[in-house]
Motif scaffolding. Sequence first.
Motif, PDB file in Angstrom:
ATOM      1  N   SER A  94     -11.462  -8.854  -5.043  1.00  0.00           N
ATOM      2  CA  SER A  94     -11.837  -9.105  -6.368  1.00  0.00           C
ATOM      3  C   SER A  94     -10.390  -9.979  -6.938  1.00  0.00           C
ATOM      4  CB  SER A  94     -11.422  -8.062  -7.294  1.00  0.00           C
ATOM      5  OG  SER A  94      -9.851  -7.059  -6.887  1.00  0.00           O
ATOM      6  N   GLY A  95      -9.384 -10.223  -6.089  1.00  0.00           N
ATOM      7  CA  GLY A  95      -8.449 -11.490  -6.405  1.00  0.00           C
ATOM      8  C   GLY A  95      -7.598  -9.795  -7.473  1.00  0.00           C
ATOM      9  N   LEU A  96      -8.010  -9.406  -7.818  1.00  0.00           N
ATOM     10  CA  LEU A  96      -7.492  -8.473  -8.804  1.00  0.00           C
ATOM     11  C   LEU A  96      -6.688  -6.659  -8.694  1.00  0.00           C
ATOM     12  CD1 LEU A  96      -9.674  -8.468 -11.848  1.00  0.00           C
ATOM     13  CD2 LEU A  96      -7.505  -9.886 -11.620  1.00  0.00           C
ATOM     14  N   ASP A  97      -6.365  -6.801  -6.865  1.00  0.00           N
ATOM     15  CA  ASP A  97      -5.652  -5.531  -6.350  1.00  0.00           C
ATOM     16  C   ASP A  97      -4.659  -5.189  -7.022  1.00  0.00           C
ATOM     17  OD1 ASP A  97      -5.370  -3.003  -5.417  1.00  0.00           O
ATOM     18  OD2 ASP A  97      -5.685  -3.838  -3.171  1.00  0.00           O
ATOM     19  N   PRO A  98      -4.388  -3.862  -7.776  1.00  0.00           N
ATOM     20  CA  PRO A  98      -3.096  -3.589  -8.732  1.00  0.00           C
ATOM     21  C   PRO A  98      -2.099  -2.786  -7.395  1.00  0.00           C
ATOM     22  CG  PRO A  98      -4.553  -1.493  -9.278  1.00  0.00           C
ATOM     23  CD  PRO A  98      -5.518  -2.778  -7.796  1.00  0.00           C
ATOM     24  N   ASP A  99      -2.737  -2.195  -6.227  1.00  0.00           N
ATOM     25  CA  ASP A  99      -1.774  -2.380  -5.386  1.00  0.00           C
ATOM     26  C   ASP A  99      -1.221  -2.794  -4.444  1.00  0.00           C
ATOM     27  OD1 ASP A  99      -1.765   0.241  -6.930  1.00  0.00           O
ATOM     28  OD2 ASP A  99      -3.910   0.963  -5.614  1.00  0.00           O
ATOM     29  N   ILE A 100      -0.087  -2.500  -3.877  1.00  0.00           N
ATOM     30  CA  ILE A 100       0.779  -2.606  -2.245  1.00  0.00           C
ATOM     31  C   ILE A 100       0.480  -1.874  -1.282  1.00  0.00           C
ATOM     32  CG2 ILE A 100       1.637  -4.961  -3.791  1.00  0.00           C
ATOM     33  CD1 ILE A 100       3.987  -3.684  -3.302  1.00  0.00           C
ATOM     34  N   SER A 101       0.571  -2.302  -0.053  1.00  0.00           N
ATOM     35  CA  SER A 101       1.233  -0.948   1.069  1.00  0.00           C
ATOM     36  C   SER A 101       2.521  -1.206   0.752  1.00  0.00           C
ATOM     37  CB  SER A 101       0.826  -2.024   2.505  1.00  0.00           C
ATOM     38  OG  SER A 101       1.867  -2.571   2.777  1.00  0.00           O
ATOM     39  N   PRO A 102       2.586   0.593   1.078  1.00  0.00           N
ATOM     40  CA  PRO A 102       4.452   1.547   1.384  1.00  0.00           C
ATOM     41  C   PRO A 102       5.171  -0.196   2.028  1.00  0.00           C
ATOM     42  CG  PRO A 102       2.793   2.573   1.299  1.00  0.00           C
ATOM     43  CD  PRO A 102       2.078   1.758   1.848  1.00  0.00           C
ATOM     44  N   ALA A 103       4.497  -1.089   3.060  1.00  0.00           N
ATOM     45  CA  ALA A 103       5.429  -1.490   3.969  1.00  0.00           C
ATOM     46  C   ALA A 103       5.662  -2.941   3.240  1.00  0.00           C
ATOM     47  CB  ALA A 103       4.497  -2.131   5.360  1.00  0.00           C
ATOM     48  N   TYR A 104       4.930  -3.501   2.710  1.00  0.00           N
ATOM     49  CA  TYR A 104       5.384  -4.913   1.864  1.00  0.00           C
ATOM     50  C   TYR A 104       6.204  -4.498   0.344  1.00  0.00           C
ATOM     51  CZ  TYR A 104       4.219  -9.158  -0.612  1.00  0.00           C
ATOM     52  OH  TYR A 104       4.549 -10.470  -1.647  1.00  0.00           O
ATOM     53  N   ALA A 105       5.740  -3.315  -0.030  1.00  0.00           N
ATOM     54  CA  ALA A 105       6.843  -2.413  -1.037  1.00  0.00           C
ATOM     55  C   ALA A 105       8.281  -2.855  -0.206  1.00  0.00           C
ATOM     56  CB  ALA A 105       6.737  -1.325  -1.696  1.00  0.00           C
ATOM     57  N   ASP A 106       7.817  -1.826   0.443  1.00  0.00           N
ATOM     58  CA  ASP A 106      10.004  -1.733   1.365  1.00  0.00           C
ATOM     59  C   ASP A 106      10.072  -3.511   2.048  1.00  0.00           C
ATOM     60  OD1 ASP A 106      11.807   0.281   3.153  1.00  0.00           O
ATOM     61  OD2 ASP A 106      10.941  -0.800   5.114  1.00  0.00           O
ATOM     62  N   LEU A 107       9.206  -3.543   2.142  1.00  0.00           N
ATOM     63  CA  LEU A 107       9.795  -4.947   2.309  1.00  0.00           C
ATOM     64  C   LEU A 107      10.156  -6.209   1.475  1.00  0.00           C
ATOM     65  CD1 LEU A 107       8.380  -7.963   5.052  1.00  0.00           C
ATOM     66  CD2 LEU A 107       8.977  -8.625   2.717  1.00  0.00           C
ATOM     67  N   GLN A 108      10.225  -5.401   0.239  1.00  0.00           N
ATOM     68  CA  GLN A 108      10.597  -6.648  -0.967  1.00  0.00           C
ATOM     69  C   GLN A 108      12.342  -5.054  -1.383  1.00  0.00           C
ATOM     70  OE1 GLN A 108       7.706  -8.109  -3.694  1.00  0.00           O
ATOM     71  NE2 GLN A 108       6.521  -6.944  -2.735  1.00  0.00           N
ATOM     72  N   VAL A 109      12.581  -4.767  -0.639  1.00  0.00           N
ATOM     73  CA  VAL A 109      13.444  -3.823  -1.391  1.00  0.00           C
ATOM     74  C   VAL A 109      14.883  -4.555  -1.699  1.00  0.00           C
ATOM     75  CG1 VAL A 109      14.866  -2.157  -0.660  1.00  0.00           C
ATOM     76  CG2 VAL A 109      12.667  -0.885  -1.167  1.00  0.00           C
ATOM     77  N   HIS A 110      15.009  -5.145   0.102  1.00  0.00           N
ATOM     78  CA  HIS A 110      16.608  -5.763   0.000  1.00  0.00           C
ATOM     79  C   HIS A 110      16.447  -7.208  -1.135  1.00  0.00           C
ATOM     80  CE1 HIS A 110      16.519  -3.302   3.750  1.00  0.00           C
ATOM     81  NE2 HIS A 110      18.452  -3.825   3.285  1.00  0.00           N
ATOM     82  N   ARG A 111      15.272  -7.654  -1.618  1.00  0.00           N
ATOM     83  CA  ARG A 111      15.649  -8.893  -2.050  1.00  0.00           C
ATOM     84  C   ARG A 111      16.029  -8.519  -4.011  1.00  0.00           C
ATOM     85  NH1 ARG A 111      10.815  -9.787  -5.825  1.00  0.00           N
ATOM     86  NH2 ARG A 111       9.742  -9.767  -3.675  1.00  0.00           N
ATOM     87  N   ILE A 112      15.215  -7.275  -4.173  1.00  0.00           N
ATOM     88  CA  ILE A 112      14.842  -6.624  -5.398  1.00  0.00           C
ATOM     89  C   ILE A 112      16.488  -5.819  -5.934  1.00  0.00           C
ATOM     90  CG2 ILE A 112      13.979  -4.817  -7.214  1.00  0.00           C
ATOM     91  CD1 ILE A 112      11.721  -7.295  -6.867  1.00  0.00           C
ATOM     92  N   ALA A 113      17.079  -5.628  -4.791  1.00  0.00           N
ATOM     93  CA  ALA A 113      18.447  -4.803  -5.324  1.00  0.00           C
ATOM     94  C   ALA A 113      19.191  -5.822  -5.468  1.00  0.00           C
ATOM     95  CB  ALA A 113      19.152  -4.053  -3.931  1.00  0.00           C
ATOM     96  N   GLU A 114      18.985  -6.792  -4.817  1.00  0.00           N
ATOM     97  CA  GLU A 114      19.994  -8.288  -4.753  1.00  0.00           C
ATOM     98  C   GLU A 114      20.229  -8.879  -6.051  1.00  0.00           C
ATOM     99  OE1 GLU A 114      21.502 -12.210  -4.679  1.00  0.00           O
ATOM    100  OE2 GLU A 114      19.557 -11.678  -4.579  1.00  0.00           O
TER     101      GLU A 114
END
Length: 222
Positions: A156-176
């Motif tokens: 749909s192009g409108l998926d509201p969710d991501i996988s835990p793996a993709y969320a975890d990959l963003q953790v360091h950037r979000i923290a910084e």
Amino acid sequence: MNNSLSNTARLLWAGLRALLVLTLVTGVIYPLVVTGIAQGIFPGKANGSEIKADGKVVGSSLIGQSYNLPLKKGQETPDPDLKWFQGRPQNGLGANSINTQYKLILSGATNLSADSKVLVQQVKDAKAAVIKDNSVPGYTVKASQVPADAVTSSGSGLDPDISPAYADLQVHRIAEKNGLSVAQVRKLVDAHTDGRTLGFIGEPTVNVLELNIALKSLVTKS
């Protein structure tokens, strides 16, 4: 002749009564009953699975949102606002060409085949961007760490969710970007990770809107 007209009138009146009764039952009574039951048992879902923050509706848990910076002069594609968790690519969304009075979008897939050169290039570009955006001092993202949902859009192009793996990959950037510790952000992700339905259906997911609302709250308190 009179009998014929009389029979026709009776048939028309019978048909009209049937139409009125069916309209009342299927067009008024049935919708009211269904709506009442839905509001009584599943009010959240009946009202569009709304998500509220700061006392107002900010979206739906069923529809993904973009977290981008304002367009710069001459820029056609906005840059992602990297202080927020990012969702899946939205390559399947098209511009509204039907009613140009409103800035609407059309949901849907790209319909590109697996061997499409355009799709392959989109994935390569998305992967390079994910690696670049999420690599911060002291933490470099490897190509092997990038999950499929980080570089491909949903049907749909409108998926509201991501996988835990993709969320975890963003953790360091979000923290910084937000002046938080990695442990704080990772704890936030864990708290907003939903497991498989009934323990075995589907895959674990993270709702990006709900996660970013929690992130905003954490940043405000810090």
